[in-house]
Design a protein around this motif. Structure first.
Motif, PDB file in Angstrom:
ATOM      1  N   MET B   1      41.805  12.044  44.338  1.00 25.10           N
ATOM      2  CA  MET B   1      41.203  13.225  44.997  1.00 25.10           C
ATOM      3  C   MET B   1      41.566  13.200  46.486  1.00 25.10           C
ATOM      4  O   MET B   1      42.658  12.864  46.834  1.00 25.10           O
ATOM      5  N   LYS B   2      40.648  13.554  47.304  1.00 20.22           N
ATOM      6  CA  LYS B   2      40.952  13.731  48.711  1.00 20.22           C
ATOM      7  C   LYS B   2      41.182  12.408  49.434  1.00 20.22           C
ATOM      8  O   LYS B   2      40.364  11.968  50.212  1.00 20.22           O
ATOM      9  N   GLY B   3      42.302  11.766  49.160  1.00 16.41           N
ATOM     10  CA  GLY B   3      42.569  10.542  49.893  1.00 16.41           C
ATOM     11  C   GLY B   3      42.092   9.308  49.160  1.00 16.41           C
ATOM     12  O   GLY B   3      42.482   8.196  49.497  1.00 16.41           O
ATOM     13  N   TYR B   4      41.211   9.481  48.155  1.00 15.20           N
ATOM     14  CA  TYR B   4      40.836   8.304  47.386  1.00 15.20           C
ATOM     15  C   TYR B   4      42.025   7.901  46.529  1.00 15.20           C
ATOM     16  O   TYR B   4      42.694   8.728  45.942  1.00 15.20           O
ATOM     17  N   SER B   6      42.858   7.078  43.369  1.00 14.59           N
ATOM     18  CA  SER B   6      42.047   7.272  42.175  1.00 14.59           C
ATOM     19  C   SER B   6      42.091   6.076  41.230  1.00 14.59           C
ATOM     20  O   SER B   6      41.278   5.959  40.346  1.00 14.59           O
ATOM     21  N   PHE B   9      39.057   3.879  40.693  1.00 11.67           N
ATOM     22  CA  PHE B   9      37.994   4.280  39.816  1.00 11.67           C
ATOM     23  C   PHE B   9      38.510   4.286  38.389  1.00 11.67           C
ATOM     24  O   PHE B   9      39.428   5.009  38.056  1.00 11.67           O
ATOM     25  N   GLU B  10      37.907   3.423  37.579  1.00 12.96           N
ATOM     26  CA  GLU B  10      38.303   3.365  36.185  1.00 12.96           C
ATOM     27  C   GLU B  10      37.924   4.652  35.486  1.00 12.96           C
ATOM     28  O   GLU B  10      36.934   5.288  35.834  1.00 12.96           O
TER      29      GLU B  10
END
Lengths: 217, 217
Positions: B1-4, B6, B9-10
């Protein structure tokens, strides 16, 4: 599950997207960010977070609200879960949308560390316009707007959009904004009478005469 | 997403769990299965399916309803998404609960191919009892029960629990079951008058005099 070989079914990305509503200048507004990256670079979007594998949905919502606004202890509720397959062109993302309500006085236009722009967007103007918004977020905002209108008459959600102390005209204005229509002052005051109580204070520093301040009972 | 990133995150397993409500013998009931396997072997549970990566949530709900009841074109709506971390002891499963409403005449107690037992469980009795139910399904049923009670007055959901043609006493009984209280006949008939119309038929084969059959307008 019950006999299904669960490996047939791939795991999916799950996000919590946040509608943080407030009332500013007698308009309903929603907090949005402008995306830096593709897809939808340059478009406005709702802030959101991915849900961690050891994190409840509510905890993800609270975390997201804190990241975008710096605030804790805001009223929030789960709105709806959006699951169109291509809502995000990059990958399958299920979005559990949450709605938060904040009096504008508590909001600080914090630009989250993840984006360069956070802004309050006028909801009615956006929904009436052809302006394109990232992902299916316009649909999510429409859904949240409708939920607010549906809930305002039989719940106390309007109180989350005024401060701890408020004047009756302020509170009435919030009801009218959420309902999308004007209310008769006398009827309104009768309707909310059981829900509020007078404080010892009045508003000051205004051109008209001081107005009694009330609070939620 | 916005800069995460991803990948931090499983991905998670996402299921649609189904509350198929009906009214039988003047009681609100919900379709459940008895689990063959651990965890909760021998306990009753709501039927459910995992959501496929290329399948919308609604499509998964429709598929699940068809698998358990053999029925298509049943009224359904999304209820709420349950995300407690340990709701399933085996793995993290987000459950998007859907509620379906069926007149009992359409239900065939089909034992789905995945389980040996499908049954209609009395909702009030279950919620009032200490009987343990698989996963957090008792909480999901309680939530659905409450949603029905909330919606019956300002929507037409009650009509999904009677057949296409019904008598006024039948319809009134469904309202009373969902609301949890008795209604005055005259008030009730006034309330629903705009929503129904007479058919040319009456009930037959009963000890009392024939009752006019109505349908949704």
């Amino acid at each position: 599950m019950k006999g299904y070989d669960s490996s047939q079914f791939e795991k999916l990305s799950v996000a919590v997207d946040l509608l943080t509503f407030t009332v500013e200048d007698n308009r309903l507004k929603v907090l949005m960010i402008k995306r830096d990256e593709t897809p939808f670079a340059g478009k406005i979007a709702l802030p959101g977070v991915f849900v961690g594998v050891n994190e409840t949905l509510d905890a993800a919502a609270v975390r997201g609200i804190k990241e975008e606004t710096g605030l804790k202890n805001i009223y929030y509720e789960q709105l709806y879960t959006f699951g169109d397959v291509k809502r995000d062109p990059r990958m399958r993302i299920i979005s559990v949308a949450y709605m938060a309500l904040v009096p504008v006085g508590q909001l600080d236009y914090v630009a989250g560390e993840r984006t360069s722009d956070a802004m309050l967007v006028d909801v009615e103007d956006l929904l009436a316009s052809r302006r394109s918004v990232a992902f299916d977020h316009k649909k999510i905002i429409e859904y949240g707007r409708q939920r607010l209108a549906n809930k305002v008459e039989y719940t106390d959600i309007a109180f989350h959009l005024v401060g701890e102390e408020f004047t009756l005209p302020e509170l009435q204005k919030v009801y009218e904004i959420l309902l999308g229509r004007e209310l008769y002052k006398a009827n309104f005051r009768k309707k909310v009478a059981d829900m509020i109580e007078e404080t010892d204070y009045v508003t000051t520093g205004q051109a008209h005469r001081p107005s009694r301040l009330y609070r939620r009972k």
